[in-house]
Write an enzyme that holds these catalytic residues in place. Structure first.
Site, PDB file in Angstrom:
ATOM      1  CG  HIS A   1      -1.690  -1.193   1.496  1.00  0.00           C
ATOM      2  ND1 HIS A   1      -2.850  -1.486   0.836  1.00  0.00           N
ATOM      3  CD2 HIS A   1      -1.501  -2.221   2.372  1.00  0.00           C
ATOM      4  CE1 HIS A   1      -3.355  -2.624   1.281  1.00  0.00           C
ATOM      5  NE2 HIS A   1      -2.562  -3.101   2.215  1.00  0.00           N
TER       6      HIS A   1
HETATM    7  C1  BDR Z   1      -2.844   0.597   5.494  1.00  0.00           C
HETATM    8  O1  BDR Z   1      -2.998   0.081   6.820  1.00  0.00           O
HETATM    9  C2  BDR Z   1      -1.757  -0.362   7.322  1.00  0.00           C
HETATM   10  O2  BDR Z   1      -1.905  -1.648   7.817  1.00  0.00           O
HETATM   11  C3  BDR Z   1      -0.761  -0.258   6.189  1.00  0.00           C
HETATM   12  O3  BDR Z   1       0.488   0.168   6.686  1.00  0.00           O
HETATM   13  C4  BDR Z   1      -1.370   0.741   5.252  1.00  0.00           C
HETATM   14  O4  BDR Z   1      -0.989   2.060   5.593  1.00  0.00           O
HETATM   15  C5  BDR Z   1      -3.562  -0.325   4.527  1.00  0.00           C
HETATM   16  O5  BDR Z   1      -4.916  -0.402   4.841  1.00  0.00           O
END
Ligand code: BDR
Ligand code: CA
Length: 313
Positions: free
Chosen positions: A243
């Site tokens: 992400h």
């Molecule tokens: C987001 O949530 C976190 O677990 C990850 O680092 C990312 O920023 C994805 O939903």
């Protein structure tokens, strides 16, 4: 091209860590003014340590790291040890950092930096819950008018949520902060699950990272190998979504992503759908277009960039 001056606001998190590495590996395009830690994937006392571990891994103990808010604006903190491990950064064994944590609070650092730099020159890159950013905007309203923009990872629409049926983690943890940011008038670029779920750490891409052979690449591989397991099991995919590095990749190579200018609003009231990002693709609401909402990624191009940059560290 002048370098993009950024503040990375983050809750590392393996994907946050890779985003930090990508930024620090790209000094031609990006100047990291500082890194501000927030509670999210793990409690604040872990995320700030993890941020410093990652700077040291990158060979950059000179980067200034600040600790910020330890809980959301109004809600209880919700962390994600099931995804990231109990430390937030499970996978590689990284030494305890020797570089210091800065004494200033992250919110003060954000305010002071944005006011000190020329107007329209600083980009905030939030990779976790938006608590620090919202607090900075609420405490010093001039911040909103002086930022260049906010490029963030958060939200979900077509993919559904990963923390509730409709809410993505960063927005779910602090929906009230997201609401402040989206109503601030600052230009927002959003990387929701709808696009990050296209950027998967497949076996072939992981092998390319391992083949770099450096200590940084080895640690990155170990982080991602841990991190991919939860999502692979959940979604049945070859690899998990990467992400947060999408935010940094867009600053370096915007042509890797495509999005749409829309209004995005956040649900803060409903117990059923709290944290949902409501995306108005067809101007049905008449609300102003406040975000460039990303929808498509060139995943091979993204991993080619990441792999090439990791070789530099
Ligand atoms: C987001 O949530 C976190 O677990 C990850 O680092 C990312 O920023 C994805 O939903
Ligand atoms: Ca994150």
């Amino acid at each position: 091209m002048p370098r993009e001056k950024i503040i990375i606001d983050t809750d590392p998190g393996q994907d946050d860590a890779v985003a930090i590495l990508l930024a620090l590996a790209s000094p031609e395009e990006i100047e990291v003014l500082g890194i501000t830690a927030v509670a999210g994937n793990a409690p604040l006392h872990m995320t700030e340590v993890n941020a410093r571990k990652v700077c040291e891994l990158a060979g950059r103990p000179d980067v200034k790291v600040y600790a910020g808010c330890d809980k959301p604006l109004f809600l209880e903190l919700h962390t994600a040890p099931e995804v990231h491990g109990p430390t937030g950064l499970n996978g590689p064994i990284l030494p305890e950092p020797a570089m210091p944590l800065q004494p200033e609070h992250a919110v003060d650092f954000i305010i002071d930096t944005v006011l000190a730099e020329p107007p329209g020159s600083v980009t905030l890159c939030p990779l976790g819950p938006l608590t620090n950013v919202a607090r900075a905007i609420m405490r010093e309203p001039r911040v909103a008018g002086r930022l260049k923009r906010i490029v963030l990872m958060g939200g979900a629409q077509t993919e559904g949520g990963n923390s509730s049926p409709v809410a993505e983690f960063n927005i779910f943890v602090d929906p009230h902060a997201a609401d402040v940011v989206l109503k601030s008038g600052v230009e927002v670029v959003m990387f929701p699950l709808d696009v990050t779920h296209q950027v998967l750490t497949s076996r072939v891409r992981m092998d390319a990272i391992a083949a770099i052979g450096t200590p940084v690449a080895k640690a990155t591989y170990e982080m991602l190998d841990y991190y991919r397991q939860y999502d692979e099991k959940k979604y049945g995919t070859d690899g998990g979504p990467l992400h947060d590095p999408c935010v940094i990749a867009w600053l370096i190579r915007p042509e890797l992503f495509q999005g749409q200018h829309v209004n995005v609003a956040v649900e803060t009231g409903s117990a059923l759908t709290i944290g949902q990002t409501v995306v108005d693709y067809f101007d049905k609401t008449g609300r102003p277009r406040n975000a460039l909402y990303m929808r498509k990624a060139d995943a091979d191009g993204f991993f080619a960039l990441l792999t090439e940059r990791l070789t530099r560290l």
